[in-house]
Design a protein around this motif. Sequence first.
Motif: not given
Length: 103
Positions: A49-59, A61-66
């Motif tokens: 649920a925490e991950i679904k609420s995250m804003d991926f546009s500000e992350m 590439k390494a953070e998105k992969n992790s």
Amino acid sequence: MKKIAYLLSVMFLFSAFAPAAMAKGVKKEKTELTAEQLVRVGEIESRVAEIKSMDFSEMSKAEKNSVKTELKEMNKEARALNNGVYLSVGAIIVILLIVILLT
């Protein structure tokens, strides 16, 4: 040539479903989750649920992969806790091809 194709497809069909037919009489006991496993399932659900609420546009590439690898690991762990039987896409395609060849 058609007879050989039909014979081979029937042979593969029987060899694929024979173990399932033999194991049909064996009843698998439903196991209840222990308290520790229930707690872990709750932790996994809250983290998803925490991950679904995250804003991926500000992350980066390494953070998105992790985050992606973390989700994959949690998915594997949840499946292991559930003790379910899953069919892969390849297995479904093979079954469909055999059915199509036999008709």
